[in-house]
Design a protein around this motif. Structure first.
Motif, PDB file in Angstrom:
ATOM      1  N   TRP A 155      12.644   5.359   2.797  1.00  0.00           N
ATOM      2  CA  TRP A 155      13.172   6.605   3.350  1.00  0.00           C
ATOM      3  C   TRP A 155      14.539   6.365   4.013  1.00  0.00           C
ATOM      4  CZ3 TRP A 155      13.742   7.755   8.692  1.00  0.00           C
ATOM      5  CH2 TRP A 155      14.019   9.089   8.982  1.00  0.00           C
ATOM      6  N   SER A 207      16.265   2.639  10.311  1.00  0.00           N
ATOM      7  CA  SER A 207      14.866   3.075  10.164  1.00  0.00           C
ATOM      8  C   SER A 207      14.004   2.987  11.423  1.00  0.00           C
ATOM      9  CB  SER A 207      14.200   2.265   9.054  1.00  0.00           C
ATOM     10  OG  SER A 207      14.101   0.906   9.437  1.00  0.00           O
ATOM     11  N   LYS A 258       8.923   4.278   8.450  1.00  0.00           N
ATOM     12  CA  LYS A 258       8.582   5.373   7.544  1.00  0.00           C
ATOM     13  C   LYS A 258       8.820   4.952   6.093  1.00  0.00           C
ATOM     14  CE  LYS A 258       9.442  10.306   6.979  1.00  0.00           C
ATOM     15  NZ  LYS A 258      10.148  11.462   7.539  1.00  0.00           N
ATOM     16  N   GLU A 259       7.828   5.221   5.233  1.00  0.00           N
ATOM     17  CA  GLU A 259       7.887   4.883   3.805  1.00  0.00           C
ATOM     18  C   GLU A 259       8.234   3.412   3.588  1.00  0.00           C
ATOM     19  OE1 GLU A 259      10.106   7.603   1.308  1.00  0.00           O
ATOM     20  OE2 GLU A 259       9.458   9.311   2.523  1.00  0.00           O
ATOM     21  N   SER A 295      12.318   0.176   4.763  1.00  0.00           N
ATOM     22  CA  SER A 295      12.055   1.617   4.720  1.00  0.00           C
ATOM     23  C   SER A 295      12.779   2.266   3.538  1.00  0.00           C
ATOM     24  CB  SER A 295      12.516   2.275   6.031  1.00  0.00           C
ATOM     25  OG  SER A 295      12.490   3.685   5.902  1.00  0.00           O
TER      26      SER A 295
END
Length: 197
Positions: free
Chosen positions: A14, A152, A48-49, A12
């Protein structure tokens, strides 16, 4: 000395960016990564991301302050792109008079302890569930069991978290700055009780 602990980034970008931003803002001196850095694993949803190449680039910038152990999702291919060692199943870290057995948790963990002595601390990731507690281990005595949670993909209704060791206290913190759990490691071997008695 401030030591930051984190686990289960799972690729991740993010989560990794938040981790490194927090590492800098805290002024921590070391970053101990407890595995599962780049790949999300077949049992997890995409974080996420999800961008492992971005995570590689971010982590490699901190190669001189990272100590890492291998998670069950980490492979030799990951080692080819990361510029710090990631293939050790465990690491022994000594801070003052305390020994930390750092591992991911898929081989050794709370239910299958590695070789430890009274007062030692097991710190692991893997479960994505934060933990900071004492445990009476059969044949050993009181030890500490720590898990900073996941950067994450937190589980158990917990926020994304990391761990911070400072002045003998281990705190599990959210990225919003809340202390979710805290444990004094100075009393882990019963020294505090002996001093009081």
């Amino acid at each position: 000395m401030k030591i930051m602990f984190a686990s289960d980034i799972h690729g991740s970008a993010w989560g990794c960016k938040r981790l490194l931003d927090t590492f800098r803002s805290l002024g921590a001196e070391r970053l101990v990564l407890l595995g599962d850095l780049l790949y999300h694993g077949p049992r997890n949803d995409l974080p996420k991301e999800y961008a492992p190449k971005e995570v590689i680039a971010m982590l490699n910038q901190y190669k001189h302050v990272i100590y890492a152990v291998r998670g069950n999702c980490d492979t030799e291919v990951d080692q080819m792109v990361l510029e710090f060692p990631v293939m050790a199943d465990y690491g022994l870290l000594v801070f003052g008079e305390q020994t930390f057995y750092a591992t991911h948790g898929h081989v050794f963990g709370k239910d299958f302890l590695p070789p430890m002595q009274k007062g030692d601390i097991l710190i692991q990731g893997h479960t994505h569930l934060l933990m900071a507690e004492y445990m009476e281990a059969e044949g050993i005595g009181r030890i500490g069991i720590l898990n900073p949670g996941s950067v994450s993909i937190p589980k158990g209704g917990n926020p994304a978290t990391y761990g911070l060791l400072k002045d003998g206290v281990f705190q599990i913190r959210s990225f919003e700055g809340d202390v979710v759990r805290s444990l004094s490691l100075e009393t882990i071997d019963g020294m505090e009780e002996e001093k009081k008695g």
